[in-house]
Motif scaffolding. Structure first.
Motif, PDB file in Angstrom:
ATOM      1  N   ILE A 115       0.819  -1.209   0.000  1.00  0.00           N
ATOM      2  CA  ILE A 115       0.000   0.000   0.000  1.00  0.00           C
ATOM      3  C   ILE A 115       0.857   1.266   0.000  1.00  0.00           C
ATOM      4  O   ILE A 115       0.490   2.275  -0.607  1.00  0.00           O
ATOM      5  N   ASP A 116       2.004   1.203   0.663  1.00  0.00           N
ATOM      6  CA  ASP A 116       2.858   2.391   0.765  1.00  0.00           C
ATOM      7  C   ASP A 116       3.694   2.644  -0.477  1.00  0.00           C
ATOM      8  O   ASP A 116       4.400   3.648  -0.559  1.00  0.00           O
ATOM      9  N   ASN A 117       3.643   1.720  -1.438  1.00  0.00           N
ATOM     10  CA  ASN A 117       4.500   1.822  -2.618  1.00  0.00           C
ATOM     11  C   ASN A 117       3.616   1.914  -3.873  1.00  0.00           C
ATOM     12  O   ASN A 117       3.086   0.906  -4.340  1.00  0.00           O
ATOM     13  N   PRO A 118       3.441   3.136  -4.413  1.00  0.00           N
ATOM     14  CA  PRO A 118       2.482   3.340  -5.514  1.00  0.00           C
ATOM     15  C   PRO A 118       2.705   2.410  -6.710  1.00  0.00           C
ATOM     16  O   PRO A 118       1.736   1.925  -7.293  1.00  0.00           O
ATOM     17  N   GLU A 119       3.961   2.140  -7.067  1.00  0.00           N
ATOM     18  CA  GLU A 119       4.220   1.258  -8.223  1.00  0.00           C
ATOM     19  C   GLU A 119       3.825  -0.178  -7.944  1.00  0.00           C
ATOM     20  O   GLU A 119       3.180  -0.834  -8.766  1.00  0.00           O
ATOM     21  N   LYS A 120       4.234  -0.664  -6.750  1.00  0.00           N
ATOM     22  CA  LYS A 120       3.869  -2.028  -6.363  1.00  0.00           C
ATOM     23  C   LYS A 120       2.356  -2.165  -6.284  1.00  0.00           C
ATOM     24  O   LYS A 120       1.785  -3.175  -6.668  1.00  0.00           O
ATOM     25  N   LEU A 121       1.721  -1.122  -5.747  1.00  0.00           N
ATOM     26  CA  LEU A 121       0.266  -1.164  -5.566  1.00  0.00           C
ATOM     27  C   LEU A 121      -0.437  -1.254  -6.918  1.00  0.00           C
ATOM     28  O   LEU A 121      -1.331  -2.078  -7.112  1.00  0.00           O
ATOM     29  N   GLU A 122       0.006  -0.429  -7.868  1.00  0.00           N
ATOM     30  CA  GLU A 122      -0.591  -0.430  -9.205  1.00  0.00           C
ATOM     31  C   GLU A 122      -0.437  -1.799  -9.858  1.00  0.00           C
ATOM     32  O   GLU A 122      -1.378  -2.348 -10.423  1.00  0.00           O
ATOM     33  N   GLU A 123       0.772  -2.346  -9.750  1.00  0.00           N
ATOM     34  CA  GLU A 123       1.051  -3.675 -10.309  1.00  0.00           C
ATOM     35  C   GLU A 123       0.162  -4.729  -9.651  1.00  0.00           C
ATOM     36  O   GLU A 123      -0.421  -5.586 -10.321  1.00  0.00           O
ATOM     37  N   PHE A 124       0.035  -4.624  -8.320  1.00  0.00           N
ATOM     38  CA  PHE A 124      -0.815  -5.589  -7.607  1.00  0.00           C
ATOM     39  C   PHE A 124      -2.272  -5.479  -8.054  1.00  0.00           C
ATOM     40  O   PHE A 124      -2.942  -6.480  -8.305  1.00  0.00           O
ATOM     41  N   LEU A 125      -2.777  -4.228  -8.126  1.00  0.00           N
ATOM     42  CA  LEU A 125      -4.197  -4.039  -8.453  1.00  0.00           C
ATOM     43  C   LEU A 125      -4.522  -4.587  -9.842  1.00  0.00           C
ATOM     44  O   LEU A 125      -5.584  -5.157 -10.071  1.00  0.00           O
ATOM     45  N   GLN A 149      -3.021  -7.092 -11.241  1.00  0.00           N
ATOM     46  CA  GLN A 149      -3.072  -8.555 -11.125  1.00  0.00           C
ATOM     47  C   GLN A 149      -4.356  -8.972 -10.418  1.00  0.00           C
ATOM     48  O   GLN A 149      -4.998  -9.952 -10.801  1.00  0.00           O
ATOM     49  N   PHE A 150      -4.726  -8.234  -9.388  1.00  0.00           N
ATOM     50  CA  PHE A 150      -5.955  -8.552  -8.655  1.00  0.00           C
ATOM     51  C   PHE A 150      -7.159  -8.488  -9.601  1.00  0.00           C
ATOM     52  O   PHE A 150      -8.053  -9.330  -9.552  1.00  0.00           O
ATOM     53  N   ALA A 151      -7.166  -7.458 -10.467  1.00  0.00           N
ATOM     54  CA  ALA A 151      -8.281  -7.296 -11.412  1.00  0.00           C
ATOM     55  C   ALA A 151      -8.410  -8.505 -12.330  1.00  0.00           C
ATOM     56  O   ALA A 151      -9.506  -8.913 -12.699  1.00  0.00           O
ATOM     57  N   LYS A 152      -7.253  -9.075 -12.695  1.00  0.00           N
ATOM     58  CA  LYS A 152      -7.263 -10.230 -13.618  1.00  0.00           C
ATOM     59  C   LYS A 152      -7.456 -11.553 -12.888  1.00  0.00           C
ATOM     60  O   LYS A 152      -7.651 -12.588 -13.531  1.00  0.00           O
ATOM     61  N   PHE A 153      -7.374 -11.530 -11.579  1.00  0.00           N
ATOM     62  CA  PHE A 153      -7.452 -12.767 -10.803  1.00  0.00           C
ATOM     63  C   PHE A 153      -8.818 -13.408 -11.015  1.00  0.00           C
ATOM     64  O   PHE A 153      -9.842 -12.748 -10.850  1.00  0.00           O
ATOM     65  N   PRO A 154      -8.847 -14.703 -11.409  1.00  0.00           N
ATOM     66  CA  PRO A 154     -10.136 -15.299 -11.794  1.00  0.00           C
ATOM     67  C   PRO A 154     -11.023 -15.661 -10.600  1.00  0.00           C
ATOM     68  O   PRO A 154     -10.531 -15.870  -9.496  1.00  0.00           O
ATOM     69  N   GLY A 205       3.430 -15.250  -0.451  1.00  0.00           N
ATOM     70  CA  GLY A 205       4.412 -14.803  -1.435  1.00  0.00           C
ATOM     71  C   GLY A 205       4.336 -13.310  -1.653  1.00  0.00           C
ATOM     72  O   GLY A 205       3.697 -12.585  -0.883  1.00  0.00           O
ATOM     73  N   LYS A 206       4.996 -12.849  -2.712  1.00  0.00           N
ATOM     74  CA  LYS A 206       4.996 -11.421  -3.036  1.00  0.00           C
ATOM     75  C   LYS A 206       3.767 -11.052  -3.854  1.00  0.00           C
ATOM     76  O   LYS A 206       3.366 -11.805  -4.745  1.00  0.00           O
ATOM     77  N   ALA A 207       3.235  -9.859  -3.580  1.00  0.00           N
ATOM     78  CA  ALA A 207       2.048  -9.376  -4.288  1.00  0.00           C
ATOM     79  C   ALA A 207       2.247  -9.452  -5.799  1.00  0.00           C
ATOM     80  O   ALA A 207       1.338  -9.841  -6.535  1.00  0.00           O
ATOM     81  N   GLU A 208       3.450  -9.120  -6.267  1.00  0.00           N
ATOM     82  CA  GLU A 208       3.675  -9.069  -7.713  1.00  0.00           C
ATOM     83  C   GLU A 208       3.710 -10.460  -8.363  1.00  0.00           C
ATOM     84  O   GLU A 208       3.701 -10.552  -9.591  1.00  0.00           O
ATOM     85  N   ASN A 209       3.731 -11.516  -7.538  1.00  0.00           N
ATOM     86  CA  ASN A 209       3.723 -12.881  -8.095  1.00  0.00           C
ATOM     87  C   ASN A 209       2.364 -13.558  -7.983  1.00  0.00           C
ATOM     88  O   ASN A 209       2.226 -14.741  -8.275  1.00  0.00           O
ATOM     89  N   LEU A 210       1.361 -12.775  -7.560  1.00  0.00           N
ATOM     90  CA  LEU A 210       0.043 -13.350  -7.273  1.00  0.00           C
ATOM     91  C   LEU A 210      -0.537 -14.125  -8.452  1.00  0.00           C
ATOM     92  O   LEU A 210      -0.992 -15.258  -8.303  1.00  0.00           O
ATOM     93  N   LEU A 211      -0.503 -13.518  -9.636  1.00  0.00           N
ATOM     94  CA  LEU A 211      -1.149 -14.148 -10.789  1.00  0.00           C
ATOM     95  C   LEU A 211      -0.438 -15.421 -11.241  1.00  0.00           C
ATOM     96  O   LEU A 211      -1.070 -16.335 -11.745  1.00  0.00           O
ATOM     97  N   LEU A 212       0.884 -15.470 -11.046  1.00  0.00           N
ATOM     98  CA  LEU A 212       1.637 -16.679 -11.410  1.00  0.00           C
ATOM     99  C   LEU A 212       1.046 -17.892 -10.720  1.00  0.00           C
ATOM    100  O   LEU A 212       1.004 -18.984 -11.283  1.00  0.00           O
ATOM    101  N   SER A 213       0.552 -17.675  -9.487  1.00  0.00           N
ATOM    102  CA  SER A 213       0.034 -18.794  -8.702  1.00  0.00           C
ATOM    103  C   SER A 213      -1.160 -19.457  -9.375  1.00  0.00           C
ATOM    104  O   SER A 213      -1.426 -20.638  -9.163  1.00  0.00           O
ATOM    105  N   THR A 214      -1.880 -18.699 -10.216  1.00  0.00           N
ATOM    106  CA  THR A 214      -3.048 -19.276 -10.892  1.00  0.00           C
ATOM    107  C   THR A 214      -2.632 -19.997 -12.165  1.00  0.00           C
ATOM    108  O   THR A 214      -3.438 -20.624 -12.813  1.00  0.00           O
TER     109      THR A 214
END
Lengths: 266, 266
Positions: B13-23, B25-30, B240-249
């Protein structure tokens, strides 16, 4: 589905006793209902404690980035969540919302003409199917004055306009009444006499009253808003004190009822 | 109904770039999904600017009245509503919630033993039917760390505990997977080597790893929490790391998967 949209302002929110009295009445208020709240005084006071001074032009707050953050925190956080928790304790299944939540209210940043109002939004679209879905689930939406533009930007919006927009949008297919709680007992013949309430105003009466200069200038925008909501399908608009809200459901004189043509609220 | 409960903390949340990347991935999360967020660093920083210093005992924040107001404003207002607006812009019909909203999460003020934690709540009950109702309406709940006691009091609650409680409650009748995003790529054999991820931990492997002192002490409460959630019915826990969330699917090595007995996430 008969729906009541009830708006309270800072004069209720800033006064713990009035607020408690109002919430108890709101809890007992019959039928489907939606609460809309402002909270300007608290936001200004809180902003000042942070060194962010409220900047007003023609009674409207200029919303720069810092002010937007403050109103988002105070309206959507502090005030909204405490209202929801208090209503839950009174047995009301309240759900607090900004216009961003469930895409409930989309607004448009006010264009820069003579004055740049900053992050201020004018309501564009209300997601009535989502709101009806919540009402169907016996949830009671509690809206604050924050909306969004659909592109990720939160916007500070006038709470009266939100109440009007929600009421008029829902009035397609439903009977909707709109209640504006403010610091007067209604529209008064004599501003200094709280007993001089005009019980009913319709278009004919309003034209007459304006011709005779009976309406206090501060009331004119409120009445114009009310007639605009009626034109768009709202059944009745009520203006009065928060503490008299329940009286209005009992057919007693509690404030001013505004209707287009005839008197059939009760 | 297959549901994913995904928790992010302050490091995202404190890191705008990480947050954007996470969001994104979250949007695409099935599938059906729920986001749970903390935001401790931002609240502390904001509190300090108001002269309210964070008081921590054993890594836990002491929540006096002023601190409760601050976390309510920052978590439920500033962070939650900006997350919701950003998700809306990405086409996700997010709805931001505290535990008070729709009586989603009722908690109990932590009793005063050696330490008075103040307005801190431990989760007692999750309103699963209301949450399922929102999911059925294609809404995506975004929970923050504020809950209520049902008697009008808001309470500051641990966001990991909220994620676990929501996931375990929904697991009665649904397949639920729980994702904890944090600042490491997973459970590591060597804390300094991000490539030393342990891909799978079950009860047998965990017992073995602890016997050999492979698990870093900071990970033990997280893993104990994960196993508690699995015991209560959650299918799998991912760390894991937020930026690797989608890989898990996509069946790729993206973090550590924790399961009770056997490996069947993909």
């Amino acid at each position: 589905m008969k729906i009541s949209v009830i708006k309270i302002g800072g004069n209720v929110i800033d006064n713990p006793e009035k607020l408690e009295e109002f919430l108890q009445q709101f809890a007992k208020f019959p039928g489907y209902k939606i609460l809309v709240h402002g909270g300007g005084v608290m936001a200004s006071r809180f902003g000042e404690s942070l060194g962010v001074m409220p900047e007003m032009v023609d009674g409207r707050r200029i919303t720069d980035k810092d002010t937007l953050d403050i109103v988002t925190m105070v309206y959507a956080g502090l005030i909204n969540k405490n209202l929801v928790a208090s209503l839950q304790a009174l047995g009301v299944n309240a759900i607090g919302m900004t216009g961003a939540d469930g895409n409930a209210i989309r607004s448009e940043k006010r264009p820069f003409k003579e004055i740049d109002y900053g992050f201020v939004g004018d309501v564009k679209e209300v997601n009535t199917s989502m709101i009806r879905h919540l009402l169907d689930a016996d949830l009671v939406p509690v809206f604050n004055a924050i909306t969004h533009d659909g592109n990720g930007q939160l916007l500070n919006t006038n709470a009266d306009s939100i109440a009007s927009a929600v009421a008029t949008s829902l009035s397609r297919g439903n009977e909707v009444n709109l209640y504006f709680c403010f610091n007067k007992a209604g529209v008064l013949v004599d501003e200094k006499n709280e007993n001089s309430i005009i019980p009913l105003i319709n278009e004919d009466i309003y034209a007459e009253l304006r011709k005779e200069n009976v309406i206090h200038s501060g009331m004119i925008p409120k009445l114009d808003n009310a007639f605009a909501a009626l034109q768009k399908g709202v059944n009745h608009v009520w203006i009065g004190k928060a503490e008299n809200l329940l009286l209005s459901t009992k057919g007693k004189l509690s404030g001013t009822v505004i209707e287009r043509h005839r008197y059939d609220l009760y």
